[in-house]
Design a protein around this motif. Sequence first.
Motif, PDB file in Angstrom:
ATOM      1  N   TYR A  17       0.858  -1.184   0.000  1.00 62.78           N
ATOM      2  CA  TYR A  17       0.000   0.000   0.000  1.00 62.78           C
ATOM      3  C   TYR A  17       0.893   1.232   0.000  1.00 62.78           C
ATOM      4  CZ  TYR A  17      -3.270   3.536   1.721  1.00 62.78           C
ATOM      5  OH  TYR A  17      -4.033   4.667   1.868  1.00 62.78           O
ATOM      6  N   GLN A  18       0.586   2.199  -0.832  1.00 62.53           N
ATOM      7  CA  GLN A  18       1.395   3.408  -0.937  1.00 62.53           C
ATOM      8  C   GLN A  18       0.656   4.597  -0.323  1.00 62.53           C
ATOM      9  OE1 GLN A  18       2.334   3.214  -5.250  1.00 62.53           O
ATOM     10  NE2 GLN A  18       4.427   2.967  -4.486  1.00 62.53           N
ATOM     11  N   SER A  19       0.829   4.737   0.988  1.00 60.91           N
ATOM     12  CA  SER A  19       0.122   5.799   1.710  1.00 60.91           C
ATOM     13  C   SER A  19       0.515   7.187   1.214  1.00 60.91           C
ATOM     14  CB  SER A  19       0.374   5.682   3.217  1.00 60.91           C
ATOM     15  OG  SER A  19       1.762   5.789   3.495  1.00 60.91           O
ATOM     16  N   GLU A  20       1.768   7.348   0.785  1.00 62.70           N
ATOM     17  CA  GLU A  20       2.235   8.670   0.346  1.00 62.70           C
ATOM     18  C   GLU A  20       1.573   9.121  -0.962  1.00 62.70           C
ATOM     19  OE1 GLU A  20       5.318   5.625  -1.066  1.00 62.70           O
ATOM     20  OE2 GLU A  20       3.986   5.887   0.632  1.00 62.70           O
ATOM     21  N   TYR A  21       1.006   8.194  -1.726  1.00 61.53           N
ATOM     22  CA  TYR A  21       0.320   8.529  -2.976  1.00 61.53           C
ATOM     23  C   TYR A  21      -1.198   8.388  -2.861  1.00 61.53           C
ATOM     24  CZ  TYR A  21       5.013   8.200  -4.879  1.00 61.53           C
ATOM     25  OH  TYR A  21       6.350   8.382  -5.118  1.00 61.53           O
ATOM     26  N   SER A  22      -1.665   8.047  -1.668  1.00 61.05           N
ATOM     27  CA  SER A  22      -3.094   7.839  -1.439  1.00 61.05           C
ATOM     28  C   SER A  22      -3.717   9.077  -0.791  1.00 61.05           C
ATOM     29  CB  SER A  22      -3.310   6.626  -0.530  1.00 61.05           C
ATOM     30  OG  SER A  22      -2.823   5.456  -1.155  1.00 61.05           O
ATOM     31  N   ASN A  23      -5.018   9.205  -0.993  1.00 58.27           N
ATOM     32  CA  ASN A  23      -5.774  10.291  -0.371  1.00 58.27           C
ATOM     33  C   ASN A  23      -7.135   9.724   0.032  1.00 58.27           C
ATOM     34  OD1 ASN A  23      -7.262  12.554   0.300  1.00 58.27           O
ATOM     35  ND2 ASN A  23      -6.370  13.822  -1.316  1.00 58.27           N
ATOM     36  N   PRO A  24      -7.194   9.052   1.193  1.00 60.41           N
ATOM     37  CA  PRO A  24      -8.440   8.412   1.624  1.00 60.41           C
ATOM     38  C   PRO A  24      -9.638   9.351   1.681  1.00 60.41           C
ATOM     39  CG  PRO A  24      -6.614   7.646   2.965  1.00 60.41           C
ATOM     40  CD  PRO A  24      -6.091   8.789   2.127  1.00 60.41           C
ATOM     41  N   GLY A  25      -9.420  10.607   2.011  1.00 60.43           N
ATOM     42  CA  GLY A  25     -10.520  11.569   2.072  1.00 60.43           C
ATOM     43  C   GLY A  25     -11.195  11.800   0.727  1.00 60.43           C
ATOM     44  N   ASN A  26     -10.460  11.522  -0.342  1.00 62.30           N
ATOM     45  CA  ASN A  26     -11.001  11.646  -1.705  1.00 62.30           C
ATOM     46  C   ASN A  26     -11.191  10.287  -2.376  1.00 62.30           C
ATOM     47  OD1 ASN A  26     -11.193  14.441  -1.710  1.00 62.30           O
ATOM     48  ND2 ASN A  26      -9.086  14.704  -2.394  1.00 62.30           N
TER      49      ASN A  26
END
Length: 128
Positions: A17-26
């Motif tokens: 999982y790439q948290s730095e490229y993710s945006n859970p709010g969107n």
Amino acid sequence: MITQITDGVKVTVETVYQSEYSNPGNDHFMFAYHITIENLGPHSIQLLRRHWLIYDSSGTKREIDGEGVVGLQPIIPPGEQHDYVSGCNLKSEMGYMEGSYQMLREIDGTVFDVNIPRFDLVAPFRMN
């Protein structure tokens, strides 16, 4: 790590999982996967095409077909392997991918399919 062998071709998949490229709010969750394709057979093979089915727990299903992998149609001699890294975005924190590669056996021109084992894409915070 997930592994499957089809017609003398071993496919191994590892995901992150790439948290730095993710945006859970969107509703944007990014995953990377590392694939190793190993030729266990006695003849060289060439990867011609890929076919992916991507399932998202939000209910979205995508199908992707295309030539090669990451712009390449590698030839893999006997006992050798080809590695590559690619990525997939989902609209939710969970999903999975599966598919196949279309291969060409160079010695006789035989075209055959190699299964890509199903692998899960799960954000670490969903596993608790």
